[in-house]
Design a protein around this motif. Structure first.
Motif, PDB file in Angstrom:
ATOM      1  N   GLU A 260      39.536 -38.524  63.057  1.00 55.69           N
ATOM      2  CA  GLU A 260      40.424 -38.069  61.991  1.00 55.69           C
ATOM      3  C   GLU A 260      39.654 -37.919  60.682  1.00 55.69           C
ATOM      4  N   ARG A 261      38.736 -38.853  60.410  1.00 55.42           N
ATOM      5  CA  ARG A 261      37.921 -38.739  59.200  1.00 55.42           C
ATOM      6  C   ARG A 261      37.029 -37.503  59.259  1.00 55.42           C
TER       7      ARG A 261
ATOM      8  N   LEU B 240      39.193 -34.454  58.466  1.00 58.08           N
ATOM      9  CA  LEU B 240      39.464 -34.314  57.035  1.00 58.08           C
ATOM     10  C   LEU B 240      38.211 -33.860  56.282  1.00 58.08           C
TER      11      LEU B 240
ATOM     12  N   LEU C  80      48.661 -31.168  50.122  1.00 61.84           N
ATOM     13  CA  LEU C  80      47.776 -32.330  49.976  1.00 61.84           C
ATOM     14  C   LEU C  80      47.446 -32.504  48.506  1.00 61.84           C
TER      15      LEU C  80
ATOM     16  N   PRO D  23      43.408 -36.779  49.018  1.00 60.86           N
ATOM     17  CA  PRO D  23      42.899 -36.919  50.389  1.00 60.86           C
ATOM     18  C   PRO D  23      43.022 -38.335  50.934  1.00 60.86           C
TER      19      PRO D  23
ATOM     20  N   GLN E 220      45.494 -40.310  50.574  1.00 56.67           N
ATOM     21  CA  GLN E 220      46.861 -40.504  51.059  1.00 56.67           C
ATOM     22  C   GLN E 220      47.195 -39.576  52.214  1.00 56.67           C
ATOM     23  N   GLY E 221      46.423 -38.508  52.365  1.00 59.22           N
ATOM     24  CA  GLY E 221      46.648 -37.594  53.468  1.00 59.22           C
ATOM     25  C   GLY E 221      47.658 -36.508  53.135  1.00 59.22           C
TER      26      GLY E 221
ATOM     27  N   SER F  69      51.649 -37.536  61.448  1.00 58.25           N
ATOM     28  CA  SER F  69      51.720 -37.273  60.010  1.00 58.25           C
ATOM     29  C   SER F  69      50.561 -36.422  59.519  1.00 58.25           C
ATOM     30  N   ARG F  70      49.682 -36.015  60.424  1.00 56.88           N
ATOM     31  CA  ARG F  70      48.529 -35.183  60.068  1.00 56.88           C
ATOM     32  C   ARG F  70      48.648 -33.815  60.728  1.00 56.88           C
TER      33      ARG F  70
END
Length: 245
Positions: free
Chosen positions: A44-45, A48, A179, A182, A184-185, A227-228
């Motif tokens: 996930e990192r 992003l 967004l 970042p 907080q997503g 949530s992503r």
């Protein structure tokens, strides 16, 4: 199918996630990476990271001349077309845009368009313009291919309007995201039907700041299960404030 040795190799896996963000993988590999992003914090990192990396690259793409058809759609969306019969100002604006160079065409183009529209609104309507925001969403890496326009009015209401037709596979949906931080997503703003405008109330949007990210991603039916936004980015852009006079 993705070979296990690639999935177990962090640099190779990171590169593969970058290809996923760009939408370069086939359906099976895309599903595998999507599941990985949803279940693995490191993946996930990486997702992003690539998200922000490609957005920064898009901001450096030199401006290009828009086609007449795209310019016509932008004039209609911003209200300039309605004034063409009464004034030559829009022709002057077109000349300015044709000569404008040196900044990324996505968000900066929208900023100039809406700022100049605000500048000449008193001439057209004899009424003071309202402050707000605009974001021109473009395909990642495409400086002359705006696909959607996000407009946030002074009272916080948001309108998302299409400039192009977006082909959508039968087993996919398009999801709208924003967004701010970042750390907080991203936050989902709901599903979007290709070719149809969307109006959202201020309480759904929340406070908007300069540089805020808006994007449309390709997701499973019904949208992202988490949530992503695990799906590839279709269109992306940043909000630019329209200054009031």
């Amino acid at each position: 199918m993705i070979p296990p040795d690639i999935m177990d190799n962090p640099p190779e896996r990171r590169a593969l996630i970058g290809e996923y963000v760009l939408g370069l993988l086939d359906e099976a590999d895309e599903a595998a990476i999507r599941q990985l992003i949803e279940t693995d914090a490191a993946a996930e990192r990486d997702y992003l990271f690539w998200h922000q990396h490609f957005l920064a690259l898009a901001d450096t793409v030199p401006a290009q001349q828009l086609s007449a058809s795209v310019w016509s759609r932008i004039e209609q969306e911003t209200g300039l077309a309605a004034h063409k019969a009464e004034t030559s100002q829009s022709g002057w604006l077109r000349g300015i845009f044709g000569q404008w160079r040196g900044v990324a065409a996505g968000a900066a183009f929208g900023a100039v368009a809406m700022a100049l529209l605000a500048l000449f609104t008193p001439v057209f309507d004899q009424a003071p313009p309202a402050a707000g925001y605009v974001a021109v969403l473009q395909q990642p890496g495409e400086s002359a291919a705006p696909g959607w326009i996000v407009r946030i009015a002074a009272d916080g209401r948001l309108t998302l309007s299409p400039l192009v037709e977006t082909a959508l596979p039968a087993d996919r949906s398009v999801q709208f995201w924003t967004l701010v931080d970042p750390a907080q997503g991203p936050r989902s703003l709901g599903l979007v039907q290709p070719g149809q405008s969307v109006d959202l109330p201020a309480e759904r949007i929340g406070p908007v700041i300069p540089g805020q990210l808006f994007e449309l991603t390709l997701e499973p039916p019904g949208g992202s299960p988490g949530s992503r936004p695990p799906g590839p980015v279709l269109f992306i852009g940043r909000a630019v404030q329209v200054a009031s006079n």
